[in-house]
Scaffold this active site. Sequence first.
Site, PDB file in Angstrom:
ATOM      1  N   ASP A  64      -3.032   9.250  -2.377  1.00  0.00           N
ATOM      2  CA  ASP A  64      -1.686   9.278  -2.931  1.00  0.00           C
ATOM      3  C   ASP A  64      -0.826   8.255  -2.189  1.00  0.00           C
ATOM      4  O   ASP A  64      -1.250   7.703  -1.175  1.00  0.00           O
ATOM      5  CB  ASP A  64      -1.069  10.683  -2.883  1.00  0.00           C
ATOM      6  CG  ASP A  64      -1.158  11.343  -1.512  1.00  0.00           C
ATOM      7  OD1 ASP A  64      -1.697  10.708  -0.585  1.00  0.00           O
ATOM      8  OD2 ASP A  64      -0.707  12.478  -1.363  1.00  0.00           O
ATOM      9  N   TYR A  66       1.953   6.161   0.093  1.00  0.00           N
ATOM     10  CA  TYR A  66       2.598   6.370   1.385  1.00  0.00           C
ATOM     11  C   TYR A  66       3.849   7.218   1.170  1.00  0.00           C
ATOM     12  O   TYR A  66       4.555   7.055   0.168  1.00  0.00           O
ATOM     13  CB  TYR A  66       2.988   5.036   2.003  1.00  0.00           C
ATOM     14  CG  TYR A  66       1.827   4.125   2.357  1.00  0.00           C
ATOM     15  CD1 TYR A  66       0.851   4.511   3.266  1.00  0.00           C
ATOM     16  CD2 TYR A  66       1.731   2.857   1.791  1.00  0.00           C
ATOM     17  CE1 TYR A  66      -0.197   3.663   3.603  1.00  0.00           C
ATOM     18  CE2 TYR A  66       0.684   2.001   2.126  1.00  0.00           C
ATOM     19  CZ  TYR A  66      -0.276   2.411   3.025  1.00  0.00           C
ATOM     20  OH  TYR A  66      -1.307   1.569   3.351  1.00  0.00           O
ATOM     21  N   PHE A  77      -2.645   1.282  -0.731  1.00  0.00           N
ATOM     22  CA  PHE A  77      -2.725   0.647   0.584  1.00  0.00           C
ATOM     23  C   PHE A  77      -1.688  -0.439   0.836  1.00  0.00           C
ATOM     24  O   PHE A  77      -1.466  -0.837   1.976  1.00  0.00           O
ATOM     25  CB  PHE A  77      -4.133   0.077   0.844  1.00  0.00           C
ATOM     26  CG  PHE A  77      -5.204   1.130   0.869  1.00  0.00           C
ATOM     27  CD1 PHE A  77      -5.305   2.016   1.938  1.00  0.00           C
ATOM     28  CD2 PHE A  77      -6.095   1.246  -0.182  1.00  0.00           C
ATOM     29  CE1 PHE A  77      -6.296   2.993   1.957  1.00  0.00           C
ATOM     30  CE2 PHE A  77      -7.088   2.228  -0.177  1.00  0.00           C
ATOM     31  CZ  PHE A  77      -7.186   3.101   0.897  1.00  0.00           C
ATOM     32  N   HIS A 209     -12.956   6.171   5.169  1.00  0.00           N
ATOM     33  CA  HIS A 209     -11.581   5.706   4.947  1.00  0.00           C
ATOM     34  C   HIS A 209     -11.154   4.765   6.075  1.00  0.00           C
ATOM     35  O   HIS A 209     -11.602   4.920   7.223  1.00  0.00           O
ATOM     36  CB  HIS A 209     -10.651   6.928   4.894  1.00  0.00           C
ATOM     37  CG  HIS A 209      -9.314   6.653   4.314  1.00  0.00           C
ATOM     38  ND1 HIS A 209      -8.265   6.162   5.064  1.00  0.00           N
ATOM     39  CD2 HIS A 209      -8.845   6.801   3.049  1.00  0.00           C
ATOM     40  CE1 HIS A 209      -7.199   6.029   4.284  1.00  0.00           C
ATOM     41  NE2 HIS A 209      -7.521   6.399   3.063  1.00  0.00           N
TER      42      HIS A 209
END
Length: 244
Positions: A64, A66, A77, A209
């Site tokens: 989801d 930031y 990202f 991740h």
Amino acid sequence: MINIGNDWDERLKDEWDKPYYRELRSFLVNEYRDGTVYPPADDIYNALRLTPYEDVKVVILGQDPYHEPGQAQGLSFSVPYDIPEPPSLVNIIKELESDNYGDISASGALPAEDNAGQSVQVSGILVPWAKRGVLLLNTVLTVRAHQAGSHRGKGWEQFTDRVIELLAKRERPLVFILWGANAGTKKDLILRAQEESGGRRHLIIQAPHPSPLSAYRGFFGGRYFSRSNYFLADNGVEPVDWRL
């Protein structure tokens, strides 16, 4: 009805009137009215606006947005240039540099930037990727301020699963980069959609991740950018210019 402004409109036209999306829209109206939600409402669909369906070469799947002020801009990202890079993005750029920016050419030259999404005025660190065919998609497209995961389970997953399914059914090969456990759950969806539409033809790259909590468990050294470009080139698709 949402207007993306490119070929996604035709692909997604049936989603806007489905019950799940109507419930999601009602939920979002209340959330944006009663509190602080990221990204700004006008930026929710930036990933789709900047990277038309037919131009997608690589999908980088996030979770989801930031959830701190100024960071989210509708692209997984990425953050605006004037915002400090979050730790996950720092690690992505480190890996990009160690992978020689995905350069697979003997001369060191990379393909010129194309015009995909040029009419969309968004400034951010990974926007150049989006304009060159990299779909920076989160599985959930909004979040309440300071509350990670607060909009999960509200309907976004059904919407973004449809986006992923449409791409997986596309005939021209592309790459799915799945970083982290959440993104990894979409592997079966991609494989199933491929099988339903004629067999496996896309590359799926799974890895931990890029978050500092997991990056040293196998994220670093994955060479995601050059691996993607080798696959694209081998399948007659112009490689991505990964330079930022």
